[in-house]
Design a protein around this motif. Sequence first.
Motif, short mmCIF file in Angstrom:
data_model
loop_
_atom_site.label_atom_id
_atom_site.label_comp_id
_atom_site.label_asym_id
_atom_site.label_seq_id
_atom_site.Cartn_x
_atom_site.Cartn_y
_atom_site.Cartn_z
N LEU A 187 0.83 -1.21 0.00
CA LEU A 187 0.00 0.00 0.00
C LEU A 187 0.86 1.26 0.00
O LEU A 187 0.64 2.18 -0.80
N TYR A 188 1.84 1.31 0.88
CA TYR A 188 2.63 2.54 1.05
C TYR A 188 3.54 2.78 -0.16
O TYR A 188 3.69 3.92 -0.62
N THR A 189 4.11 1.70 -0.69
CA THR A 189 4.94 1.81 -1.89
C THR A 189 4.11 2.31 -3.06
O THR A 189 4.55 3.19 -3.82
N ALA A 190 2.93 1.73 -3.23
CA ALA A 190 2.07 2.11 -4.36
C ALA A 190 1.55 3.54 -4.22
O ALA A 190 1.45 4.28 -5.20
N LEU A 191 1.21 3.95 -2.99
CA LEU A 191 0.76 5.32 -2.78
C LEU A 191 1.83 6.32 -3.19
O LEU A 191 1.54 7.34 -3.82
#
Length: 460
Positions: A187-191
């Motif tokens: 999630l954090y990488t993609a955000l």
Amino acid sequence: MGSPGLKKARDKMVAAGVDEVAIDTFAHYYRLLEHGETGMIPESTIDPVDMEALADVEVPEDVAREALQGTAVIKLNGGLGTSMGMHRAKSLLCVRRGLSFLDIIARQVLHLREQHGATLPLIFMNSFRTSADTMAALARYETLPVEGLPLEFLQNKEPKLLAHDLSPVSWPKDPDLEWCPPGHGDLYTALRGTGLLEGLIEAGYDRVFVSNSDNLGGVPDPRIAGWFAASGAPFAIEATRRTPSDRKGGHFARRKGDGRLVLRETAQTLDADREALADLDRHRFTSTNNLWFDLRAMRDALDQREGILGLPLIRNVKTVDPGDPSTPEVIQVETAMGAAIEVFEGSRLIEVGRERFVPVKTTNDLLVLRSDVYDIGGDFVLDPTTTALPFVDLDSDHYKLVSEFDKRFPEGAPSLRKADALRVSGDWTFGRGVEVVGEVSLDATSAQRVAPGTVLKPDD
């Protein structure tokens, strides 16, 4: 120089157009694997944890309303429901009255917007397998998108690694099986990689509420938004009391070394610690996977770590084809988004009721959700009608797949409001208006039918 396996994996990800930050993140975990990192959290390194309960927290209405106005909602929607025989987004499953998970999620948010005068953007993190179906299903909700923000962003993908040498697997007869998602910690990488993290901040939002699309209890509650905003914490997770069905699941603890909160998943538990994992009196709280984080705190943490948050590794051993145990053994490098709780100093936990944790992982869960154990009112929020959920165990030979499950409940789910447990062994088809009372077991060696209107009791 990197290892040959890592170079092959990098080249494969570049060729597939994977985001550079995601490739660097994968390389970080690959090196940990090479050095023998397992991600295990020994029982000797953690202590049990306690926390405040939402039921005891007072949140003024104006604080709750203001906090909701600064909140964006992200739903994790990358799952296909393959364990239930599905080949499209699991969130397209019908819950009741012709409404799918996606329908109910959309209507929950639209109701909250109207009720509280909040913009409350709703954004789905899809996979390349769920994007098209999801966006087509949401097209009917013309007012759902918020101007300037997308309705979806895509999670990343990474190569499965052969267990014996950590090289990326090749599977020409179904190349899709060569890839896997990096766990919901992506999630954090993609955000960051999609620019959405910065986009939300620029649009004036302060925090994000995240939950799974298969958990209809994960509603962006104004009271919790107000509690989180007032706490000043950078990160928080909603926890709930573990039940016997959670004995094999993850739990929260506090690390002895630095006092940080941690989330220990089953895959991070040593065999010698399985008894402690299952001890509901020692480790009392599990994660709902409903979490809140401050957008600026997340941006700062990612900036300081050059885009790699550094979540604990989860080394997931599977086969190339999950449905065929004879295919080669592979390692899937994963992280859990809840594990970010240990990254941030001052992270918080809050105990919530079980009604905020209604995940559907099997058809057993689906039967409970489709039954009258929950009412769904005008706000489209699940309202439990019982004090304790019934235990359901359906014969996997006949009910595991959704298509087979639906055939055996052609007139809808039985009433489970008065049920303690329903165990079904064999092939049973249920007529309309069946009611289960107490603890009921059905056993048959040939196909049987429960007649319409039957009241099933323990002595039946």
